[in-house]
Design a protein around this motif. Sequence first.
Motif, short mmCIF file in Angstrom:
data_model
loop_
_atom_site.label_atom_id
_atom_site.label_comp_id
_atom_site.label_asym_id
_atom_site.label_seq_id
_atom_site.Cartn_x
_atom_site.Cartn_y
_atom_site.Cartn_z
N GLN A 32 -2.00 -0.75 0.88
CA GLN A 32 -2.51 -1.89 1.64
C GLN A 32 -3.64 -1.46 2.57
OE1 GLN A 32 0.78 -3.75 3.63
NE2 GLN A 32 1.62 -4.63 1.75
N ASN A 62 0.81 -5.59 -2.74
CA ASN A 62 -0.47 -5.58 -2.04
C ASN A 62 -1.25 -6.81 -2.48
OD1 ASN A 62 -3.46 -3.49 -2.20
ND2 ASN A 62 -2.82 -4.94 -0.64
N ASP A 77 1.04 -9.94 3.23
CA ASP A 77 1.40 -8.52 3.26
C ASP A 77 2.31 -8.20 4.44
OD1 ASP A 77 0.02 -8.03 0.96
OD2 ASP A 77 -1.68 -7.02 1.91
#
Length: 319
Positions: free
Chosen positions: A45, A144, A151
């Motif tokens: 991420q 992600n 997220d």
Amino acid sequence: MYFHVQRLINDIEADEPDPAAANALQEGLGGQFGEMRTMMQYLFQSMNFRGPAGKPYRDLIQGIGTEEISHVELIGTTISRLLDGSPRYNGEKTDPLDTPGAGGATPLNLALDQGNIHHYLVAAQGALPVDSAGNPWSGSYVYNSGNLVLDLLYNLMLEATGRLQKCRIYEMTNNKTARSTIAYLIVRDQAHENGYAKALESLGVNWNTLLPIPKTNAERFPEVKKLTDLGLQSKQYTFDLAAQSEAGRIFQGMSPSKDGTNLVADEQAPQGVPSTIAEERFEEFSPGLDADLLALIQASAEIEMAEVSQTYGPVAPTS
């Protein structure tokens, strides 16, 4: 860049080996909600993050992801120590390898009826990247979405589920080695819950009294209470050598856990504890260095060893 300090992030208390507890801990390492998952999810991420204005959120996710690397090391080392030989096997290196050790115990008989036999057949009494059922860790676990709110929601769910599972593992064993690591991870998972909840609050989500998940009485887990009394559930580290992290803009104020503490993110990293290498297990047929090879390596090391700068940058020239 990532830098490795040869210290464990938390102390692992000594106790007898326990292969069943080691296998339970595999869920906390390689399971769908384990430390390998959190490490990879947060790092991906942060690598894929877009939007310079959102840097404090990226830094928070990246800092927690970096800490998760140390959690993988901690829980993997704990599993290895829980597999470090049979409590009843007291053989010597001079004993014939086909002869049971002192007291009549066969060296690796624990592998037949406790825990995961692959710990002995494949991993030489060490951790594996699998869950407690032996299923390999999968990159498909990583979430992600590219949407910050989604997220953060998913990350909070991941930390809460991981903490729930670790509370269950804690109550599966009274082994001090296992519990010392489980308790630390329970507390740090709460800290990460707080971080993601605070980030969501800053985006308009009010968690009210939901956290921590699960709601546990820390007094029931003495190892956990010892750490929460130190405020470890309300602390986050930057792991940033250049002092560029802006995670502290988010990780601040009253804790979402409503435990009367304030969130603080003013430390680069915890001090940690010394990391040691375990002795060889000769019954595993995994010998290390013989005397001649060890002497050769030592002689080469003395010639080739270079002085390395203690901060990031070029390696110092050798004379």
